[in-house]
Design a protein around this motif. Structure first.
Motif, PDB file in Angstrom:
ATOM      1  N   PHE A 125       9.384  -8.822 -14.116  1.00  0.00           N
ATOM      2  CA  PHE A 125       8.506  -9.108 -15.245  1.00  0.00           C
ATOM      3  C   PHE A 125       7.812 -10.465 -15.084  1.00  0.00           C
ATOM      4  O   PHE A 125       6.662 -10.649 -15.476  1.00  0.00           O
ATOM      5  CB  PHE A 125       9.362  -9.082 -16.530  1.00  0.00           C
ATOM      6  CG  PHE A 125       8.616  -9.428 -17.773  1.00  0.00           C
ATOM      7  CD1 PHE A 125       7.685  -8.544 -18.315  1.00  0.00           C
ATOM      8  CD2 PHE A 125       8.818 -10.637 -18.416  1.00  0.00           C
ATOM      9  CE1 PHE A 125       6.989  -8.865 -19.469  1.00  0.00           C
ATOM     10  CE2 PHE A 125       8.127 -10.968 -19.556  1.00  0.00           C
ATOM     11  CZ  PHE A 125       7.199 -10.077 -20.087  1.00  0.00           C
ATOM     12  N   VAL A 126       8.520 -11.397 -14.457  1.00  0.00           N
ATOM     13  CA  VAL A 126       7.989 -12.758 -14.292  1.00  0.00           C
ATOM     14  C   VAL A 126       7.007 -12.764 -13.118  1.00  0.00           C
ATOM     15  O   VAL A 126       7.330 -12.276 -12.030  1.00  0.00           O
ATOM     16  CB  VAL A 126       9.158 -13.742 -14.039  1.00  0.00           C
ATOM     17  CG1 VAL A 126       8.647 -15.135 -13.727  1.00  0.00           C
ATOM     18  CG2 VAL A 126      10.070 -13.781 -15.251  1.00  0.00           C
ATOM     19  N   GLY A 127       5.818 -13.306 -13.346  1.00  0.00           N
ATOM     20  CA  GLY A 127       4.743 -13.239 -12.349  1.00  0.00           C
ATOM     21  C   GLY A 127       5.117 -13.827 -11.004  1.00  0.00           C
ATOM     22  O   GLY A 127       4.597 -13.398  -9.969  1.00  0.00           O
ATOM     23  N   TYR A 128       6.005 -14.810 -10.999  1.00  0.00           N
ATOM     24  CA  TYR A 128       6.361 -15.430  -9.720  1.00  0.00           C
ATOM     25  C   TYR A 128       7.636 -14.835  -9.135  1.00  0.00           C
ATOM     26  O   TYR A 128       8.069 -15.264  -8.053  1.00  0.00           O
ATOM     27  CB  TYR A 128       6.475 -16.957  -9.846  1.00  0.00           C
ATOM     28  CG  TYR A 128       7.499 -17.479 -10.830  1.00  0.00           C
ATOM     29  CD1 TYR A 128       8.837 -17.582 -10.477  1.00  0.00           C
ATOM     30  CD2 TYR A 128       7.123 -17.917 -12.089  1.00  0.00           C
ATOM     31  CE1 TYR A 128       9.786 -18.079 -11.346  1.00  0.00           C
ATOM     32  CE2 TYR A 128       8.045 -18.430 -12.977  1.00  0.00           C
ATOM     33  CZ  TYR A 128       9.379 -18.498 -12.611  1.00  0.00           C
ATOM     34  OH  TYR A 128      10.293 -18.996 -13.485  1.00  0.00           O
ATOM     35  N   GLY A 129       8.222 -13.890  -9.815  1.00  0.00           N
ATOM     36  CA  GLY A 129       9.445 -13.282  -9.289  1.00  0.00           C
ATOM     37  C   GLY A 129      10.593 -14.263  -9.345  1.00  0.00           C
ATOM     38  O   GLY A 129      11.273 -14.374 -10.345  1.00  0.00           O
ATOM     39  N   SER A 130      10.775 -15.006  -8.271  1.00  0.00           N
ATOM     40  CA  SER A 130      11.827 -16.023  -8.270  1.00  0.00           C
ATOM     41  C   SER A 130      11.327 -17.249  -7.498  1.00  0.00           C
ATOM     42  O   SER A 130      10.450 -17.128  -6.636  1.00  0.00           O
ATOM     43  CB  SER A 130      13.103 -15.498  -7.611  1.00  0.00           C
ATOM     44  OG  SER A 130      12.883 -15.353  -6.222  1.00  0.00           O
ATOM     45  N   PHE A 131      11.910 -18.382  -7.807  1.00  0.00           N
ATOM     46  CA  PHE A 131      11.528 -19.630  -7.146  1.00  0.00           C
ATOM     47  C   PHE A 131      11.711 -19.501  -5.625  1.00  0.00           C
ATOM     48  O   PHE A 131      10.831 -19.877  -4.838  1.00  0.00           O
ATOM     49  CB  PHE A 131      12.385 -20.778  -7.699  1.00  0.00           C
ATOM     50  CG  PHE A 131      12.121 -22.097  -7.056  1.00  0.00           C
ATOM     51  CD1 PHE A 131      11.061 -22.898  -7.455  1.00  0.00           C
ATOM     52  CD2 PHE A 131      12.937 -22.564  -6.020  1.00  0.00           C
ATOM     53  CE1 PHE A 131      10.807 -24.119  -6.857  1.00  0.00           C
ATOM     54  CE2 PHE A 131      12.694 -23.777  -5.411  1.00  0.00           C
ATOM     55  CZ  PHE A 131      11.636 -24.557  -5.833  1.00  0.00           C
ATOM     56  N   GLY A 132      12.824 -18.923  -5.226  1.00  0.00           N
ATOM     57  CA  GLY A 132      13.115 -18.818  -3.792  1.00  0.00           C
ATOM     58  C   GLY A 132      12.084 -17.977  -3.059  1.00  0.00           C
ATOM     59  O   GLY A 132      11.629 -18.325  -1.969  1.00  0.00           O
TER      60      GLY A 132
END
Ligand SMILES: N[C@@H](CCC(=O)N[C@@H](CS)C(=O)NCC(=O)O)C(=O)O
Length: 211
Positions: A125-132
């Protein structure tokens, strides 16, 4: 026609990106320094940028806000500076990574710094997926060559490189060799140095005034 460019900025802000871009295009520009929480939120400046944030530029009466948009706008407005790749694969990468840095990359870095916890079942759902994943994608892109879009420096490097530089400076990026090499390469540019010196001078002057 003499170009008329006004930069609204603060030397301790993303305005440093816009100044670097102005130095790269080599056009004369005027600077209005705004204070946090003071002139940045004045009615006069809110009429320029209703967000009350810097940077903004006014070019021949046209207002551009958002550091990435300022870079793209100036690159288009002054094609003789050679900061936009020709249509094709390099132009595709130019747009791709400039938007990546303004969207997913910035959001991932800021959220992490603020301690926003994205749970594994929320990454779709989050546009960047994950920081990693964002960091790995950026590292992979920067490992392909000296520049992020083709084999020449472009406004995409200026914008992406500014984020990498801030991230390394403030410790929000891991010191990966690809990030450090890229930042070192870009910070050798005379326009980068001129811009950094001008902003650092403003910071020193404000300090001397006790501001
Ligand atoms: N999305 C904007 C962000 C601009 C921004 O957040 N600027 C900060 C300084 S780095 C600011 O002006 N903060 C003052 C405030 O919000 O009051 C851009 O990329 O230009």
């Amino acid at each position: 026609m003499a170009e008329d460019i006004l930069l609204y900025t603060n030397p301790m802000s993303r305005g440093r990106i816009a100044r670097w871009m102005l130095e790269e295009v080599g056009q004369p520009y005027r600077v209005e320094v705004l204070g946090y929480g003071t002139s940045m939120k004045s009615p006069a400046y809110l009429a320029v940028n209703p967000m009350g944030k810097v940077p903004a530029i006014v070019h021949c009466g046209a207002v551009v806000t958002e550091a990435a948009a300022i870079c793209a706008y100036l690159a288009d407005a002054f094609p003789e500076a050679g900061l936009v790749p020709e249509p094709g694969a390099a132009r595709a990468d130019y747009f791709r990574w400039m938007f990546f840095a303004a969207g997913p990359l910035e959001a991932a870095v800021v959220n992490r710094a603020l301690g926003v916890d994205v749970k594994p079942d929320q990454t779709a759902f989050v546009g960047y997926g994950s920081f990693g994943r964002v960091m790995d994608a950026l590292e992979e892109a920067l490992s392909r060559g000296d520049y992020i879009a083709g084999d020449r420096f472009s406004a995409a490097d200026l914008y992406v490189g500014s984020h990498v530089g801030f991230g390394l400076q403030f410790g929000s990026y891991e010191k990966r060799p690809a990030f450090e090499a890229y930042h070192a390469r870009l910070s050798e540019r005379p326009a980068f140095r001129r811009a950094a010196e001008a902003d650092d001078r403003l910071i020193a002057e404000a300090k001397a005034r006790g501001a």
